[in-house]
Design a protein around this motif. Structure first.
Motif, PDB file in Angstrom:
ATOM      1  N   VAL A  12       0.677  -1.072  -0.029  1.00 24.00           N
ATOM      2  CA  VAL A  12      -0.001   0.090   0.033  1.00 24.00           C
ATOM      3  C   VAL A  12       0.709   1.212   0.036  1.00 24.00           C
ATOM      4  O   VAL A  12       0.700   2.388  -0.631  1.00 24.00           O
ATOM      5  N   ARG A  13       1.900   1.273   0.671  1.00 21.97           N
ATOM      6  CA  ARG A  13       2.874   2.343   0.754  1.00 21.97           C
ATOM      7  C   ARG A  13       3.447   2.489  -0.600  1.00 21.97           C
ATOM      8  O   ARG A  13       3.660   3.763  -1.136  1.00 21.97           O
ATOM      9  N   ASP A  14       3.761   1.375  -1.118  1.00 23.67           N
ATOM     10  CA  ASP A  14       4.571   1.709  -2.517  1.00 23.67           C
ATOM     11  C   ASP A  14       3.547   2.281  -3.632  1.00 23.67           C
ATOM     12  O   ASP A  14       3.873   3.022  -4.492  1.00 23.67           O
ATOM     13  N   TYR A  15       2.269   1.764  -3.640  1.00 26.24           N
ATOM     14  CA  TYR A  15       1.217   2.177  -4.575  1.00 26.24           C
ATOM     15  C   TYR A  15       0.777   3.474  -4.307  1.00 26.24           C
ATOM     16  O   TYR A  15       1.062   4.314  -5.274  1.00 26.24           O
ATOM     17  N   THR A  16       0.869   3.902  -2.935  1.00 27.75           N
ATOM     18  CA  THR A  16       0.406   5.318  -2.713  1.00 27.75           C
ATOM     19  C   THR A  16       1.896   6.280  -3.292  1.00 27.75           C
ATOM     20  O   THR A  16       1.500   7.340  -3.752  1.00 27.75           O
ATOM     21  N   ALA A  17       2.658   5.910  -2.818  1.00 28.98           N
ATOM     22  CA  ALA A  17       4.070   6.655  -3.133  1.00 28.98           C
ATOM     23  C   ALA A  17       4.167   6.758  -4.940  1.00 28.98           C
ATOM     24  O   ALA A  17       4.502   7.906  -5.600  1.00 28.98           O
TER      25      ALA A  17
END
Length: 176
Positions: A45-50
């Motif tokens: 989720v963090r990678d997607y958001t970034a």
């Protein structure tokens, strides 16, 4: 009828045995731990958001999503499929080219990840039917993500849209 004496026991030995027994039964069933999978889900989720949201690269969404991905966006409706999500994010980025979601909190359990964000943006294009005026917006958002086989399969987005509409001048503040 049960007497008070039978409920309380006849002495300290009975009380100690009850407490000891309760402790033993809880110790035998430790809580589930998801460890590495939970951390991997949060990182996804963090990678997607970034990369996709903050990186303004909606075309990368397919890398993170299952083909049957579904986005639930409250009053904005439901979007099925990665292509629909790409279009949705693209329209937001076109309207607000500096769109950014800052992670405030992240929680994960099993196949779900929940993130609370502070979203900021400057309106440079028409947004929700309101012409561009250069206003800077800030609102909170919470999102629940379902992870299936290492990819995002579902998203529920809860944005404080009323706050954004007040900042856009479309909706009167209830405190005004």
């Amino acid at each position: 009828m049960v007497s008070r004496r039978s409920l309380l026991g006849t002495g300290a030995a009975v009380g100690a045995a009850s407490v000891s027994g309760a402790t033993t039964s809880h110790a035998a069933t430790p809580p589930k731990r998801h460890g590495k999978k939970t951390e991997a889900n949060k990182q996804l989720v963090r990678d997607y958001t970034a990369q996709v949201f903050n990186g303004h690269r909606p075309e990368l969404a397919a890398k993170f999503m299952t083909p049957d991905f579904v986005w639930h966006g409250g009053f904005m409706g439901t979007v099925s499929g990665v292509e629909g999500l790409v279009g949705l994010i693209g329209s937001f980025v076109d309207s607000m080219p500096d769109l950014n979601a800052e992670e405030l909190d992240i929680l994960a359990e099993g196949d779900l990840v929940t993130v609370r964000y502070l979203v900021t943006a400057t309106v440079r294009g028409s947004l929700l039917g309101v012409p561009a005026d250069g206003k800077q917006l800030s609102w909170e958002s919470a999102t629940i993500w379902r992870i299936t086989d290492g990819k995002i399969s579902e998203e529920w987005a809860f944005d404080d849209t009323a706050s954004a509409l007040v900042q856009l001048g479309v909706l009167a503040s209830p405190t005004a």
